[in-house]
Design a protein around this motif. Sequence first.
Motif, mmCIF file in Angstrom:
data_model
loop_
_atom_site.group_PDB
_atom_site.id
_atom_site.type_symbol
_atom_site.label_atom_id
_atom_site.label_comp_id
_atom_site.label_asym_id
_atom_site.label_seq_id
_atom_site.Cartn_x
_atom_site.Cartn_y
_atom_site.Cartn_z
ATOM 1 N N GLN A 20 0.843 -1.186 0.000
ATOM 2 C CA GLN A 20 0.000 0.000 0.000
ATOM 3 C C GLN A 20 0.880 1.239 0.000
ATOM 4 N N ASP A 21 0.842 1.951 -1.090
ATOM 5 C CA ASP A 21 1.635 3.172 -1.209
ATOM 6 C C ASP A 21 0.741 4.374 -0.940
ATOM 7 N N ILE A 22 0.996 5.046 0.136
ATOM 8 C CA ILE A 22 0.181 6.192 0.537
ATOM 9 C C ILE A 22 0.705 7.495 -0.050
ATOM 10 N N THR A 23 1.918 7.468 -0.619
ATOM 11 C CA THR A 23 2.489 8.712 -1.135
ATOM 12 C C THR A 23 1.764 9.160 -2.391
ATOM 13 N N GLY A 24 1.810 10.461 -2.626
ATOM 14 C CA GLY A 24 1.184 11.031 -3.816
ATOM 15 C C GLY A 24 0.116 12.047 -3.443
ATOM 16 N N GLN A 25 -0.667 12.401 -4.444
ATOM 17 C CA GLN A 25 -1.720 13.403 -4.274
ATOM 18 C C GLN A 25 -3.052 12.696 -4.044
ATOM 19 N N TRP A 26 -3.700 13.012 -2.928
ATOM 20 C CA TRP A 26 -4.991 12.432 -2.570
ATOM 21 C C TRP A 26 -6.043 13.534 -2.606
ATOM 22 N N ASN A 27 -7.090 13.330 -3.401
ATOM 23 C CA ASN A 27 -8.108 14.352 -3.663
ATOM 24 C C ASN A 27 -9.453 13.968 -3.053
ATOM 25 N N GLY A 28 -10.164 14.971 -2.561
ATOM 26 C CA GLY A 28 -11.496 14.728 -2.031
ATOM 27 C C GLY A 28 -12.320 16.002 -2.035
ATOM 28 N N VAL A 29 -13.613 15.842 -1.798
ATOM 29 C CA VAL A 29 -14.527 16.982 -1.718
ATOM 30 C C VAL A 29 -15.164 16.978 -0.340
ATOM 31 N N LEU A 30 -14.925 18.036 0.401
ATOM 32 C CA LEU A 30 -15.479 18.200 1.743
ATOM 33 C C LEU A 30 -16.832 18.885 1.617
ATOM 34 N N LYS A 31 -17.871 18.188 2.054
ATOM 35 C CA LYS A 31 -19.225 18.736 1.971
ATOM 36 C C LYS A 31 -19.603 19.304 3.326
ATOM 37 N N VAL A 32 -19.579 20.639 3.389
ATOM 38 C CA VAL A 32 -19.957 21.343 4.609
ATOM 39 C C VAL A 32 -21.266 22.074 4.332
ATOM 40 N N ILE A 97 -9.548 6.120 0.370
ATOM 41 C CA ILE A 97 -9.437 6.308 1.813
ATOM 42 C C ILE A 97 -10.788 6.823 2.297
ATOM 43 N N VAL A 98 -11.435 6.042 3.125
ATOM 44 C CA VAL A 98 -12.722 6.422 3.696
ATOM 45 C C VAL A 98 -12.437 6.989 5.078
ATOM 46 N N GLY A 99 -12.828 8.256 5.291
ATOM 47 C CA GLY A 99 -12.467 8.858 6.562
ATOM 48 C C GLY A 99 -13.320 10.037 6.970
ATOM 49 N N THR A 100 -12.850 10.707 8.017
ATOM 50 C CA THR A 100 -13.546 11.871 8.549
ATOM 51 C C THR A 100 -12.566 13.030 8.707
ATOM 52 N N PHE A 101 -13.079 14.210 8.457
ATOM 53 C CA PHE A 101 -12.339 15.460 8.582
ATOM 54 C C PHE A 101 -12.925 16.201 9.771
ATOM 55 N N LYS A 102 -12.070 16.554 10.725
ATOM 56 C CA LYS A 102 -12.532 17.270 11.916
ATOM 57 C C LYS A 102 -11.839 18.619 11.981
ATOM 58 N N GLN A 103 -12.640 19.646 12.267
ATOM 59 C CA GLN A 103 -12.059 20.970 12.484
ATOM 60 C C GLN A 103 -12.887 21.699 13.527
ATOM 61 N N SER A 104 -12.199 22.166 14.545
ATOM 62 C CA SER A 104 -12.832 22.946 15.623
ATOM 63 C C SER A 104 -14.085 22.276 16.168
ATOM 64 N N GLN A 106 -16.149 20.146 14.782
ATOM 65 C CA GLN A 106 -17.121 19.666 13.799
ATOM 66 C C GLN A 106 -16.510 18.537 12.991
ATOM 67 N N THR A 107 -17.320 17.532 12.663
ATOM 68 C CA THR A 107 -16.852 16.367 11.931
ATOM 69 C C THR A 107 -17.642 16.204 10.645
ATOM 70 N N PHE A 108 -16.925 15.940 9.552
ATOM 71 C CA PHE A 108 -17.543 15.750 8.237
ATOM 72 C C PHE A 108 -16.910 14.546 7.555
ATOM 73 N N PRO A 109 -17.707 13.773 6.806
ATOM 74 C CA PRO A 109 -17.109 12.675 6.048
ATOM 75 C C PRO A 109 -16.239 13.234 4.916
ATOM 76 N N LEU A 110 -15.100 12.589 4.673
ATOM 77 C CA LEU A 110 -14.219 12.993 3.573
ATOM 78 C C LEU A 110 -13.489 11.763 3.067
#
Length: 158
Positions: A20-32, A97-104, A106-110
């Motif tokens: 599993q090579d994690i290096t490189g550019q990983w793109n996603g759309v954060l829906k807030v 990569i199925v995950g979550t983005f957290k900021q201050s 608040q949690t959003f799927p990303l």
Amino acid sequence: MKKIIIAVFTVLVSITAFGQDITGQWNGVLKVPGMQLRLVFNISKTDNGLMATMDSPDQGAKGIPTTSTTFENSSLKITIANAKIEYEGVLGNDQIIVGTFKQSGQTFPLNLSKEKIDYTKRIDCFVKTIKILLQYCFEIKDFQQIVKYIEKEYISNK
């Protein structure tokens, strides 16, 4: 026989772990609420492990350094302490990569992938939305009328 089984098992585990090579550019759309923001994580290997930066093209931000980046047992964790950002996700066999983005707090799927995001569909949708709004607000039925109206009201009156 046990030594052969242990050797084969060790080789298989090694292949899986290093496959599993994690290096490189990983793109996603954060829906807030109220908008969608493109996010890009650029991950590279260093002598000390992994390093990453984050881009937010829709906000004009590029190269935001991360505080920490780890990838263990298919689990990616990225932290940007000064912005109170945390991302945690799991890399699947489908290279997503199925995950979550957290900021201050608040949690959003990303979800992230190495696939570039096709934004022409978003632009087409935006143009259609603007057309509908202009047609509704100004009762203009033809797109050329909309262009002429904008030119007349906003461009030629400067």
